[in-house]
Design a protein around this motif. Structure first.
Motif, PDB file in Angstrom:
ATOM      1  N   UNK A  94       0.841  -1.189   0.000  1.00 53.61           N
ATOM      2  CA  UNK A  94       0.000   0.000   0.000  1.00 53.61           C
ATOM      3  C   UNK A  94       0.877   1.240   0.000  1.00 53.61           C
ATOM      4  N   UNK A  95       0.539   2.143  -0.859  1.00 55.81           N
ATOM      5  CA  UNK A  95       1.229   3.425  -0.892  1.00 55.81           C
ATOM      6  C   UNK A  95       0.998   4.110   0.448  1.00 55.81           C
ATOM      7  N   UNK A  96       2.060   4.580   1.114  1.00 59.89           N
ATOM      8  CA  UNK A  96       1.899   5.228   2.423  1.00 59.89           C
ATOM      9  C   UNK A  96       0.894   6.378   2.394  1.00 59.89           C
ATOM     10  N   UNK A  97       0.747   7.000   1.255  1.00 62.01           N
ATOM     11  CA  UNK A  97      -0.204   8.099   1.117  1.00 62.01           C
ATOM     12  C   UNK A  97      -1.634   7.631   1.396  1.00 62.01           C
ATOM     13  N   UNK A  98      -1.920   6.366   1.074  1.00 63.37           N
ATOM     14  CA  UNK A  98      -3.275   5.839   1.226  1.00 63.37           C
ATOM     15  C   UNK A  98      -3.409   4.870   2.397  1.00 63.37           C
ATOM     16  N   UNK A 110      -3.660   5.201   5.726  1.00 63.04           N
ATOM     17  CA  UNK A 110      -4.693   5.507   6.736  1.00 63.04           C
ATOM     18  C   UNK A 110      -6.084   5.191   6.198  1.00 63.04           C
ATOM     19  N   UNK A 111      -6.355   5.574   4.962  1.00 58.01           N
ATOM     20  CA  UNK A 111      -7.670   5.298   4.373  1.00 58.01           C
ATOM     21  C   UNK A 111      -7.880   3.791   4.245  1.00 58.01           C
ATOM     22  N   UNK A 112      -6.846   3.066   3.882  1.00 57.10           N
ATOM     23  CA  UNK A 112      -6.945   1.616   3.747  1.00 57.10           C
ATOM     24  C   UNK A 112      -7.245   0.982   5.104  1.00 57.10           C
ATOM     25  N   UNK A 113      -6.527   1.402   6.136  1.00 52.90           N
ATOM     26  CA  UNK A 113      -6.752   0.846   7.469  1.00 52.90           C
ATOM     27  C   UNK A 113      -8.172   1.155   7.944  1.00 52.90           C
ATOM     28  N   UNK A 114      -8.654   2.331   7.645  1.00 51.04           N
ATOM     29  CA  UNK A 114     -10.017   2.713   8.016  1.00 51.04           C
ATOM     30  C   UNK A 114     -11.032   1.792   7.337  1.00 51.04           C
ATOM     31  N   UNK A 173     -10.480  -1.252   6.279  1.00 53.15           N
ATOM     32  CA  UNK A 173     -10.340  -2.598   6.854  1.00 53.15           C
ATOM     33  C   UNK A 173     -11.065  -2.690   8.192  1.00 53.15           C
ATOM     34  N   UNK A 174     -10.927  -1.661   9.018  1.00 53.45           N
ATOM     35  CA  UNK A 174     -11.557  -1.672  10.340  1.00 53.45           C
ATOM     36  C   UNK A 174     -13.077  -1.636  10.240  1.00 53.45           C
ATOM     37  N   UNK A 175     -13.581  -1.018   9.209  1.00 54.09           N
ATOM     38  CA  UNK A 175     -15.034  -0.916   9.034  1.00 54.09           C
ATOM     39  C   UNK A 175     -15.591  -2.049   8.182  1.00 54.09           C
ATOM     40  N   UNK A 176     -14.741  -3.017   7.861  1.00 53.11           N
ATOM     41  CA  UNK A 176     -15.191  -4.180   7.109  1.00 53.11           C
ATOM     42  C   UNK A 176     -15.529  -3.901   5.668  1.00 53.11           C
ATOM     43  N   UNK A 177     -14.983  -2.875   5.101  1.00 50.59           N
ATOM     44  CA  UNK A 177     -15.312  -2.518   3.723  1.00 50.59           C
ATOM     45  C   UNK A 177     -14.157  -2.811   2.773  1.00 50.59           C
ATOM     46  N   UNK A 178     -13.386  -3.802   3.071  1.00 45.35           N
ATOM     47  CA  UNK A 178     -12.212  -4.125   2.249  1.00 45.35           C
ATOM     48  C   UNK A 178     -12.600  -4.753   0.940  1.00 45.35           C
TER      49      UNK A 178
END
Length: 135
Positions: free
Chosen positions: A118-122, A124-128, A130-135
């Protein structure tokens, strides 16, 4: 038919001419390898007596001869008796390719999948997501 004396005299002249080009590279190779081992803290070297190891050692020797010859040609002597400076560099690169090929014959290639990159720029959005189950 040439007698041994004639052959040895011709060989002595060849030795003198090549030594002008290479210097005492046959001695410098040993000194260089010993210095590398000393630098690495290795006092004794034991090598497996197998074909690949002996080929590798031989290729190191040939490559170092050519590197010393190229160095001498570029920076020490005015003119070579045999090959050109470029020839010495090309010869070394040929031995280098042979050496790499020898090592690749026995190389095992493995691939690891460490998950998505994952590009470091994205991140935080990716982790968010994943945490909300929207992967």
């Amino acid at each position: 038919m040439e007698d041994p004396d004639t052959i040895l005299r011709r060989n002595a002249e060849t030795y003198r001419q090549k030594n002008d080009d290479y210097g005492d590279s046959w001695r410098l190779v040993g000194k260089t390898l010993a210095l590398w081992l000393e630098h690495a803290g290795v006092e004794s070297l034991s090598l497996p007596a197998n074909e690949d190891t002996m080929n590798s050692l031989g290729l190191f020797t040939r490559r170092m001869d050519k590197m010393i010859r190229a160095f001498n040609a570029e920076f020490v002597v005015d003119e070579l008796n045999f090959e050109s400076t470029a020839d010495a560099h090309e010869d070394e690169s040929t031995y280098s390719a042979m050496h790499a090929s020898l090592l690749r014959e026995n190389e095992t290639i493995t691939f690891e999948n460490n998950g998505p990159v994952i590009d470091p720029l994205y991140e935080a959005a990716y982790q968010d997501l994943r945490e909300n189950g929207e992967e």
